[in-house]
Design an enzyme around this catalytic site. Sequence first.
Site, PDB file in Angstrom:
ATOM      1  N   ARG A 105      40.466  54.350  49.950  1.00  0.00           N
ATOM      2  CA  ARG A 105      40.239  54.212  48.415  1.00  0.00           C
ATOM      3  C   ARG A 105      39.498  55.625  47.794  1.00  0.00           C
ATOM      4  O   ARG A 105      39.535  55.879  46.599  1.00  0.00           O
ATOM      5  CB  ARG A 105      39.352  52.963  48.247  1.00  0.00           C
ATOM      6  CG  ARG A 105      40.134  51.823  48.212  1.00  0.00           C
ATOM      7  CD  ARG A 105      39.497  50.535  47.623  1.00  0.00           C
ATOM      8  NE  ARG A 105      38.630  50.326  48.570  1.00  0.00           N
ATOM      9  CZ  ARG A 105      37.525  49.359  48.404  1.00  0.00           C
ATOM     10  NH1 ARG A 105      37.779  48.728  47.124  1.00  0.00           N
ATOM     11  NH2 ARG A 105      36.659  48.892  49.167  1.00  0.00           N
TER      12      ARG A 105
ATOM     13  N   LYS B 216      44.554  45.414  33.394  1.00  0.00           N
ATOM     14  CA  LYS B 216      43.184  45.672  34.168  1.00  0.00           C
ATOM     15  C   LYS B 216      42.560  47.115  33.641  1.00  0.00           C
ATOM     16  O   LYS B 216      43.282  47.843  33.863  1.00  0.00           O
ATOM     17  CB  LYS B 216      43.137  45.469  35.590  1.00  0.00           C
ATOM     18  CG  LYS B 216      41.899  45.763  36.389  1.00  0.00           C
ATOM     19  CD  LYS B 216      41.766  45.352  37.776  1.00  0.00           C
ATOM     20  CE  LYS B 216      42.027  46.669  38.615  1.00  0.00           C
ATOM     21  NZ  LYS B 216      41.945  46.442  40.114  1.00  0.00           N
TER      22      LYS B 216
HETATM   23  C1  R5P Z   1      42.433  48.338  43.086  1.00  0.00           C
HETATM   24  O1  R5P Z   1      43.079  49.257  42.449  1.00  0.00           O
HETATM   25  C2  R5P Z   1      43.042  47.462  44.169  1.00  0.00           C
HETATM   26  O2  R5P Z   1      44.425  47.446  44.038  1.00  0.00           O
HETATM   27  C3  R5P Z   1      42.426  46.165  43.874  1.00  0.00           C
HETATM   28  O3  R5P Z   1      42.816  45.561  42.748  1.00  0.00           O
HETATM   29  C4  R5P Z   1      40.561  46.244  44.108  1.00  0.00           C
HETATM   30  O4  R5P Z   1      40.263  47.123  45.094  1.00  0.00           O
HETATM   31  C5  R5P Z   1      40.178  45.017  43.867  1.00  0.00           C
HETATM   32  O5  R5P Z   1      38.900  45.002  44.029  1.00  0.00           O
HETATM   33  P1  R5P Z   1      37.722  43.784  43.499  1.00  0.00           P
HETATM   34  O6  R5P Z   1      38.185  42.545  44.393  1.00  0.00           O
HETATM   35  O7  R5P Z   1      36.382  44.497  43.690  1.00  0.00           O
HETATM   36  O8  R5P Z   1      38.077  43.809  42.090  1.00  0.00           O
END
Ligand code: R5P
Length: 288
Positions: free
Chosen positions: A91, A186
């Site tokens: 990430r 999102k």
């Molecule tokens: C983000 O770009 C990823 O694809 C996931 O949506 C993200 O890592 C999810 O994180 P969390 O469960 O903390 O919202």
Amino acid sequence: MRILAGTSNKALSENLSVILGERTVTMDIRRFPDRELYIRCLEDIKDEDIVLVQSTYPDENALEFLLLSRLAKDLGAATVTGVIPYFGYARQDRIFNEGESFSARTMAGLVEKEVDNVVCVNLHKGSTLDEFRDVRGSVNISVMKVIGEFLRTAGIDMVLSPDKGAIAYAKETADVIGVDFDNLEKTRIDGSTVSIAPKKLDVEGKTVCIVDDIIATGGTIFRAQEALREQGVKEVHACCAHGLYTGGGIERLEPVLDGLCSSDTIESKTSAFSAAAPIADWIKERVE
Ligand code: R5P
């Protein structure tokens, strides 16, 4: 060919061994009282093609990967293919702020020194694969079709991704089930807070599944299911490749979802399908 199973992914290693019809190498891997790793290979692996299965998350697993891959080479393995079910630091896939570590690049640099081929699974950003510059073969396997197979008889009417960037995941899964797909909208506010814009979707009375590469805090899926329930959805399921579940992600999500599943790239109580089949397909083609 032999499977060298590190300690991070026993179930996936076993599945790979069965699908490939290749034995796992007998190893002695334990920790000294001070927690340092003790690793000993109990078989002759000279001239073998070794498939090392080990994630590089959390940090202690990364070190185990490096020790195991170097050991395989030291013992005369013909080739080492590093299967990294969950590639830690993926990430940090660019420098967001001046002075930051480009961690994904650094980790890829460490790994590539030790392996001939590298197999990753649903990297957070596909381009991270390019950071493995000095390997013979590399691939970023997706388990989204496996999720589709898993859901084929679950009565899913529609597959959604949390944002537009991940819509290819939703399409991959939806195509296998034979249903529609779409994306939510999102916006990430900070590391643990997201908002989902009120995009109008045709979900009333439907059973939907949200797919994503990672579920970490669960914030994304939590907000997504809220937005869907406001639009009269019948059931909300969530499936991901990597169930990281940091800070109580499972406890946060289980009460509000009708189903929560992840693959075995990170073993947890939600691991319901395996990444082994697509990994084995690549290995059969490229290593055997
Ligand atoms: C983000 O770009 C990823 O694809 C996931 O949506 C993200 O890592 C999810 O994180 P969390 O469960 O903390 O919202």
